[in-house]
Design a protein around this motif. Structure first.
Motif, mmCIF file in Angstrom:
data_model
loop_
_atom_site.group_PDB
_atom_site.id
_atom_site.type_symbol
_atom_site.label_atom_id
_atom_site.label_comp_id
_atom_site.label_asym_id
_atom_site.label_seq_id
_atom_site.Cartn_x
_atom_site.Cartn_y
_atom_site.Cartn_z
ATOM 1 N N GLU A 256 76.867 -40.774 31.289
ATOM 2 C CA GLU A 256 75.448 -40.487 31.063
ATOM 3 C C GLU A 256 74.615 -41.760 31.042
ATOM 4 O OE1 GLU A 256 73.825 -37.679 30.969
ATOM 5 O OE2 GLU A 256 75.595 -36.406 31.186
ATOM 6 N N GLU A 257 75.220 -42.871 30.601
ATOM 7 C CA GLU A 257 74.496 -44.132 30.507
ATOM 8 C C GLU A 257 73.993 -44.605 31.864
ATOM 9 O OE1 GLU A 257 75.032 -48.622 28.576
ATOM 10 O OE2 GLU A 257 76.762 -47.282 28.756
ATOM 11 N N ASP A 266 71.257 -49.845 35.752
ATOM 12 C CA ASP A 266 72.323 -48.972 35.265
ATOM 13 C C ASP A 266 72.940 -48.149 36.390
ATOM 14 O OD1 ASP A 266 71.830 -49.902 32.723
ATOM 15 O OD2 ASP A 266 70.581 -48.188 32.145
ATOM 16 N N PRO A 271 76.803 -50.459 33.576
ATOM 17 C CA PRO A 271 77.535 -49.854 32.448
ATOM 18 C C PRO A 271 78.999 -49.573 32.781
ATOM 19 C CG PRO A 271 75.394 -48.803 32.714
ATOM 20 C CD PRO A 271 75.616 -49.659 33.924
#
Length: 397
Positions: A256-257, A266, A271
């Motif tokens: 999800e990040e 991102d 991440p």
């Protein structure tokens, strides 16, 4: 998986501009595989399984390539994980060995590409069917969608975000390209071996602002291979003098990040890279402070800076200063991309991760010639693909 796994043989072809030579993908795969087997001092008959990585050839191209090495009937796995394909094939080989399934596995990667920029991964022409449509959707929501090559766009927009957030400069981005071109001058396998100043990097053709051609990886033809063996195989064949241990390895895919903040930084994989690095450090008991030499995925200069931060080499926002201060070249804290990296060595997608492993094996053995990192004992490889997958591998002697 409690068993140890070792790299005992590596090989690669020279990476070249597509259509430079009249050879097929199986020719380059045979060349790389033959070199890896010869480096290990074994014949193909000792190989028990073969994961083969590529992105631009048809299904079962792995078999077509491997059959040039021998027709022994061993399992062949065709692997495609975008730009992380080579490291994914290597990870499969390590897992077979570390789990005790096999004693000797050959990981092979190759690519025969077309000239020109990579597309958005929507070969069918339907962008919405593309496996990276969600990633480009994040970019489009924040930055729009331009007419420049989409891969350059998403990384270029990540660079813009980094500049706006942290004050990173175009000169710092260009310093990555200048460093890696300088390193490649001593690499006979590199696609490009010319040296450029920061000013020349900045003056080259703009791909997607702020990224220029000389800080962007090219399309390339080439192959690389690695023989992965168990501790038992190493002892039985007297390979201890050339064996490099795969101390730890991890793959992380998008969470999800990657999408939550709507940031290109991102969505291009920072991440994932950070999480994979942390897993490797925890599994090996080593940290970035123990690493001497690094081969990382500099598809564009900004991704090298993002990866410095993801690997823990510096705090977020400090990567531009790290490269500008010379901390990531000879005489600095680490030597990053002594091969020239993707920017200058080249980027045949399926071969890239395995070529990184080959460079690190040569460095840790002390056989890298003019580009040797003095006293190198621990090496780290980082290979990433949009869509997404980040693979971090820690090697030691």
């Amino acid at each position: 998986m409690t068993g140890k796994a070792y790299l005992v043989g590596v090989g690669m072809t020279k990476f070249e501009k597509p259509e430079t030579r009249e050879w097929q993908y199986w020719d380059m795969a045979k060349a790389a595989g033959t070199k890896a087997l010869a480096d290990a001092g074994i014949g193909y008959e000792a190989v028990e399984q073969v994961p083969v990585g590529y992105c631009h050839q048809a299904s079962t191209a792995g078999q077509r390539a491997v059959y040039e090495l021998g027709l022994t009937g061993v399992p062949v796995y065709n692997v495609n994980n975008n730009c992380a394909t080579g490291a994914t094939a290597l990870m499969m080989a390590r897992q077979f060995v570390a789990a005790g399934i096999n004693d000797c596995v050959l990981a092979l990667g190759f690519e025969k590409m077309k000239r020109g920029a990579l597309g958005a991964g929507a070969d069918s022409g339907d962008f919405h069917a593309s496996p990276v449509a969600r990633h480009y959707g994040v970019m489009a929501a924040g930055h729009g969608f331009a007419k420049t090559p989409p891969t350059a766009q998403i990384f270029g927009n990540a660079a813009r975000e980094h500049m706006a957030r942290y004050g990173t400069t175009e000169e710092q981005l260009a310093a990555v390209g200048a460093k890696n071109h300088r390193h490649s001058a001593h690499n006979p396998y590199a696609q490009f071996r010319d040296v450029y100043s920061v000013a020349e990097i900045l003056e080259s053709r703009t791909v997607h602002r702020p990224l220029t051609k000389l800080q962007s990886s090219p399309t390339s033809d080439g192959a690389a291979a690695a023989v992965v063996a168990s501790e038992r195989f190493v002892r039985a064949h007297g390979l201890a003098d050339r064996a490099v241990e795969i101390a730890a390895q991890a793959m992380v895919t998008d969470t999800e990040e990657s999408f939550a903040a709507g940031s290109c930084i991102d969505v291009v994989g920072k991440p994932m890279s950070r999480a994979a690095a942390r897993q490797v450090y925890a599994a090996s008991g080593l940290g970035i402070e123990d690493v001497d030499v690094i081969e990382l995925h500099d598809c564009f200069s900004v991704n090298e800076l993002l990866t410095y931060e993801a690997l823990g080499m510096c705090a977020d926002g400090e990567s531009g200063k790290l490269v500008a201060d010379g901390a990531t070249t000879y005489g600095g804290r680490w030597v990053v991309n002594p091969s020239g990296g993707l920017i200058s060595k080249g980027h045949p997608l399926g071969a890239t991760g395995l070529a990184q492993a080959a460079e690190l094996v040569w460095q840790l053995r002390g056989t890298a010639g003019e580009r040797q990192v003095a006293g190198a004992r621990v090496g780290l490889a980082h290979n990433i693909g949009l869509g997404g997958a980040a693979v971090v591998t820690l090697l030691r002697i």
